[in-house]
Design an enzyme around this catalytic site. Structure first.
Site, PDB file in Angstrom:
ATOM      1  N   ARG A  70     -18.903   7.351  -0.260  1.00  0.00           N
ATOM      2  CA  ARG A  70     -18.008   6.202  -0.489  1.00  0.00           C
ATOM      3  C   ARG A  70     -18.608   4.914   0.062  1.00  0.00           C
ATOM      4  O   ARG A  70     -18.373   3.837  -0.479  1.00  0.00           O
ATOM      5  CB  ARG A  70     -16.587   6.466   0.007  1.00  0.00           C
ATOM      6  CG  ARG A  70     -16.418   6.822   1.435  1.00  0.00           C
ATOM      7  CD  ARG A  70     -15.000   7.358   1.676  1.00  0.00           C
ATOM      8  NE  ARG A  70     -14.912   8.005   2.963  1.00  0.00           N
ATOM      9  CZ  ARG A  70     -14.416   7.450   4.068  1.00  0.00           C
ATOM     10  NH1 ARG A  70     -13.945   6.226   4.042  1.00  0.00           N
ATOM     11  NH2 ARG A  70     -14.391   8.119   5.192  1.00  0.00           N
TER      12      ARG A  70
ATOM     13  N   SER B 100     -10.851   2.172   3.323  1.00  0.00           N
ATOM     14  CA  SER B 100     -11.246   3.576   3.201  1.00  0.00           C
ATOM     15  C   SER B 100     -12.082   3.841   1.957  1.00  0.00           C
ATOM     16  O   SER B 100     -13.039   4.607   1.987  1.00  0.00           O
ATOM     17  CB  SER B 100     -10.003   4.475   3.159  1.00  0.00           C
ATOM     18  OG  SER B 100      -9.263   4.326   4.349  1.00  0.00           O
TER      19      SER B 100
ATOM     20  N   GLU C 207       0.201   2.455  -7.123  1.00  0.00           N
ATOM     21  CA  GLU C 207      -0.927   2.953  -7.919  1.00  0.00           C
ATOM     22  C   GLU C 207      -0.699   2.775  -9.427  1.00  0.00           C
ATOM     23  O   GLU C 207      -1.624   2.448 -10.167  1.00  0.00           O
ATOM     24  CB  GLU C 207      -1.182   4.436  -7.609  1.00  0.00           C
ATOM     25  CG  GLU C 207      -1.631   4.705  -6.174  1.00  0.00           C
ATOM     26  CD  GLU C 207      -0.494   4.659  -5.146  1.00  0.00           C
ATOM     27  OE1 GLU C 207       0.694   4.669  -5.551  1.00  0.00           O
ATOM     28  OE2 GLU C 207      -0.797   4.604  -3.935  1.00  0.00           O
TER      29      GLU C 207
ATOM     30  N   PHE D 248      -3.431  10.106  -5.164  1.00  0.00           N
ATOM     31  CA  PHE D 248      -2.472   9.096  -5.635  1.00  0.00           C
ATOM     32  C   PHE D 248      -2.926   8.457  -6.948  1.00  0.00           C
ATOM     33  O   PHE D 248      -2.098   8.064  -7.765  1.00  0.00           O
ATOM     34  CB  PHE D 248      -2.256   8.052  -4.545  1.00  0.00           C
ATOM     35  CG  PHE D 248      -2.078   8.681  -3.189  1.00  0.00           C
ATOM     36  CD1 PHE D 248      -1.159   9.706  -3.019  1.00  0.00           C
ATOM     37  CD2 PHE D 248      -2.859   8.307  -2.110  1.00  0.00           C
ATOM     38  CE1 PHE D 248      -1.003  10.342  -1.792  1.00  0.00           C
ATOM     39  CE2 PHE D 248      -2.707   8.923  -0.876  1.00  0.00           C
ATOM     40  CZ  PHE D 248      -1.784   9.946  -0.712  1.00  0.00           C
TER      41      PHE D 248
ATOM     42  N   HIS E  73     -11.724  10.520  -1.094  1.00  0.00           N
ATOM     43  CA  HIS E  73     -10.889  11.493  -0.391  1.00  0.00           C
ATOM     44  C   HIS E  73     -10.393  12.588  -1.328  1.00  0.00           C
ATOM     45  O   HIS E  73      -9.244  13.012  -1.262  1.00  0.00           O
ATOM     46  CB  HIS E  73      -9.728  10.799   0.331  1.00  0.00           C
ATOM     47  CG  HIS E  73     -10.185   9.859   1.415  1.00  0.00           C
ATOM     48  ND1 HIS E  73     -10.928   8.727   1.153  1.00  0.00           N
ATOM     49  CD2 HIS E  73     -10.029   9.907   2.760  1.00  0.00           C
ATOM     50  CE1 HIS E  73     -11.204   8.113   2.284  1.00  0.00           C
ATOM     51  NE2 HIS E  73     -10.685   8.792   3.272  1.00  0.00           N
TER      52      HIS E  73
ATOM     53  N   ASP F 183      -5.339  15.806   7.262  1.00  0.00           N
ATOM     54  CA  ASP F 183      -4.160  15.178   6.641  1.00  0.00           C
ATOM     55  C   ASP F 183      -3.311  16.187   5.878  1.00  0.00           C
ATOM     56  O   ASP F 183      -2.137  15.935   5.603  1.00  0.00           O
ATOM     57  CB  ASP F 183      -4.589  14.041   5.703  1.00  0.00           C
ATOM     58  CG  ASP F 183      -4.813  12.741   6.454  1.00  0.00           C
ATOM     59  OD1 ASP F 183      -4.354  12.637   7.608  1.00  0.00           O
ATOM     60  OD2 ASP F 183      -5.467  11.832   5.895  1.00  0.00           O
TER      61      ASP F 183
ATOM     62  N   ARG G 109     -14.195  12.456   1.250  1.00  0.00           N
ATOM     63  CA  ARG G 109     -13.949  11.612   2.412  1.00  0.00           C
ATOM     64  C   ARG G 109     -15.188  11.545   3.298  1.00  0.00           C
ATOM     65  O   ARG G 109     -15.578  10.488   3.778  1.00  0.00           O
ATOM     66  CB  ARG G 109     -12.786  12.187   3.232  1.00  0.00           C
ATOM     67  CG  ARG G 109     -12.485  11.423   4.520  1.00  0.00           C
ATOM     68  CD  ARG G 109     -11.358  12.078   5.322  1.00  0.00           C
ATOM     69  NE  ARG G 109     -11.754  13.359   5.893  1.00  0.00           N
ATOM     70  CZ  ARG G 109     -12.295  13.508   7.112  1.00  0.00           C
ATOM     71  NH1 ARG G 109     -12.467  12.464   7.885  1.00  0.00           N
ATOM     72  NH2 ARG G 109     -12.638  14.695   7.549  1.00  0.00           N
TER      73      ARG G 109
END
Lengths: 254, 312
Positions: free
Chosen positions: B10, B37, B58, B83, B109, B117, B167
């Site tokens: 990322r 993130s 979103e 999401f 992620h 999480d 992630r």
């Protein structure tokens, strides 16, 4: 058109046709039907995509495609789908029909046009039942926050949704207060009074593109112009019979 | 294998987006309150006028991206995979893909390795949700170098794309000098006894398993299927000709991802003996990245054991 197709949405098409007529033929929208993708054109998004027959009628009249095509609505191979589809139909800017999505798309266009430094405008027509969708209010929050003054939303406030009167189903009222809370300006008009629609949309087209967006709440009658369809939920999503079609055309001619 | 360095795909995405933005003023980026993130914040800092934070919304982000793209821009829209593909699926399907807008959906992620999480944040069905949509191309790069190359190539190719990035850091499997082409799977390790197809961080686990297999006298080829849709049919058929033993390993549900895509393609074109290393029909849970990979049978040992079944 809907009679020949055998299915479709006459009520919500008739309630918005006056607004669409003024938009396309009252000098409000700047477009070139011979060059549908002219970059500086104003954009129109029919968020309540089930009123596609009304949109197709004005697009044909504006010269985007031959009027004969209207009789192919909803038929296999036609460029006129049951709900608007940008890839197949000249003059249609985005696919709509799944309710709640058009205002976000229109707002994206408004942001994109300002990035391009064009003074083009974006107009979106929403249904009153449609604003029960959460995506509408996400878009309202975004457009208010980003001061997208080149965006105008027109609400076809005909008070009916499929399950009945909107105040009985799940009222989205009070509507003006909601838009105001999201930092929009709000004007209420008679959505069948051509003079009033023209004045309102002319002033909308002159607004500061860096100021608040405008919500025009157009009070309309579902099935307008055909007495047996007016204010009747039964005419939301069915085609008329031959007899009803002939009677309706007679009424509209008057 | 032991000397490989690890880096964050990322981060590579964020830096690549910045480079693309410098070269092309028609690149626009959107995020849904996760720009730090997803690393779109790097682009946002350099080009604030071409970045829009749509907040925690979103569905609005995806449709707004399509609207901006309709004005001739190439729009990158990023948030977490869960999401983006879950909440905004219908906006992706009915607006971005059906309308064929130039929107690049880059999710970070993704997968079970989101870790602590827990299941609410672990997208293990995102590839299924995206591959089923016509017009949508689906990519899952295994490292930073391939992420950079493929993001760049996607930006030059009109139409909707979905990228899934993890992630955490991944080992740099590819070399800078290597040819990496969108739509062309990469043969990372040669081997004629069987072929392991995988994507994302499972490519590394597949390589580890292949070394272990080699010690048992089994030479396994390893293929990085960075482009899941469209699948590299030619390479898959070539591998099936070399060996009729194929294992698919992915950090995704066994339903609807690369396992399903290859099983369908090979069943139609050249049926072979297959085994699958993926998450069975169940939700994830909290845990560390490595504990979860072991718990859900996605580690090198699982790949090794399933591979051995092909030789029974």
């Amino acid at each position: 058109m809907i009679y020949l197709a055998g299915s479709g949405h006459p009520g919500g098409s008739l309630s918005i046709i006056d607004v669409l007529t003024v938009l396309y033929f009252g000098g409000i929208l700047r477009y070139r039907s011979e060059e549908p993708l002219w970059p500086q054109r104003d954009r129109f998004v029919l968020s309540k995509g089930h009123a596609a027959p009304a949109l197709y009628a004005v697009l044909a009249q504006a010269g985007y495609f031959p009027k004969d095509y209207l009789w192919t609505l909803r038929k296999l191979g036609s460029i006129l789908h049951g709900h608007p589809f940008n890839i197949d139909t000249p003059g249609v800017e985005a696919p709509t029909g799944s309710l709640g999505q058009g205002l976000s798309i229109a707002h994206g266009m408004a942001l994109g046009l300002k990035l391009r430094k064009y003074d083009s405008r974006v107009f979106a027509v929403l249904g009153d039942g449609e604003i029960e969708e959460g995506n509408i209010w996400e878009a309202a929050m975004s457009a208010g926050f980003y001061k997208s003054g080149n965006l105008t939303a027109i609400l076809d406030y005909n008070h009916l949704q499929i399950d009945g009167y909107i105040h009985a189903v799940k009222s989205p009222e009070p509507i003006p207060e909601k838009f105001k809370a999201f930092l929009w300006d709000v004007i209420e008009i008679d959505g069948h009074d051509h003079g009033m629609i023209l004045d309102t949309l002319q002033s909308a087209a002159k607004r500061d593109p860096m100021g608040p967006p405008l919500a025009v709440i157009a009070h309309t009658v579902k099935g307008k112009g055909v007495c047996f369809m007016e204010d009747s939920v039964d005419w939301h999503g069915i085609a008329p019979t031959k007899e009803q079609y002939e009677k309706a055309m007679g009424l509209l001619d008057e | 294998m032991n000397n490989l360095v690890s880096s964050s795909p990322r981060d590579a995405y964020g830096k690549t987006l910045l480079e693309l933005g410098k070269k092309n003023t028609d690149i626009v980026a959107l995020d849904a309150d996760l720009s730090k993130s997803t690393k779109t914040a790097i682009f946002a800092e350099a080009f604030p006028d071409r970045f829009f934070d749509m907040g925690v919304a979103e569905a609005d982000m995806v449709n707004t991206a399509a609207g901006i793209a309709s004005c001739g821009f190439t729009v990158f829209a990023s948030t977490f995979a869960m999401f983006l593909t879950g909440r905004a699926w219908e906006q992706i399907r009915n607006t971005v893909a059906y309308g064929n807008f130039d929107v690049k959906l880059v999710a970070t992620h993704a997968g079970i390795t989101v870790g602590p999480d827990g299941s609410s944040h672990q997208a293990i069905e995102d590839i299924a949700l995206m591959t089923v949509i016509p017009n949508m191309k689906v990519l899952a790069p295994c490292d930073s170098i391939s992420t950079k190359r493929l993001i760049t190539q996607a930006s030059e190719s009109r139409g909707p794309f979905y990228f899934r990035l993890p992630r955490g850091k991944t080992f740099e499997i590819h070399k800078d000098s290597e040819k990496i082409d969108l739509g062309k799977a990469c043969l990372i390790r040669e081997g004629s006894d069987m072929t392991i197809f995988s994507h994302g961080l499972m490519v590394y686990n597949s390589l580890l398993a292949a070394e272990k297999l080699s010690r048992q006298g089994i030479e396994a080829a390893v293929v990085d299927v960075h482009t899941i849709k469209p699948i590299d049919q030619q390479l898959v058929l070539e591998r099936a000709e070399i060996s009729d033993k194929i294992l698919v390993a992915e950090e995704h549900s066994v339903n609807g991802g690369l396992c399903s895509a290859l099983a369908l393609f090979l069943a139609r074109n050249r049926p072979v003996k297959m085994r699958f290393v993926a998450i069975e029909d169940q939700f994830g849970r909290s845990g560390s990245e490595s504990d979860l990979l072991t718990h859900y049978g996605l580690d090198e040992t699982s790949i090794f054991n399933k591979s051995m079944e092909l030789f029974k």
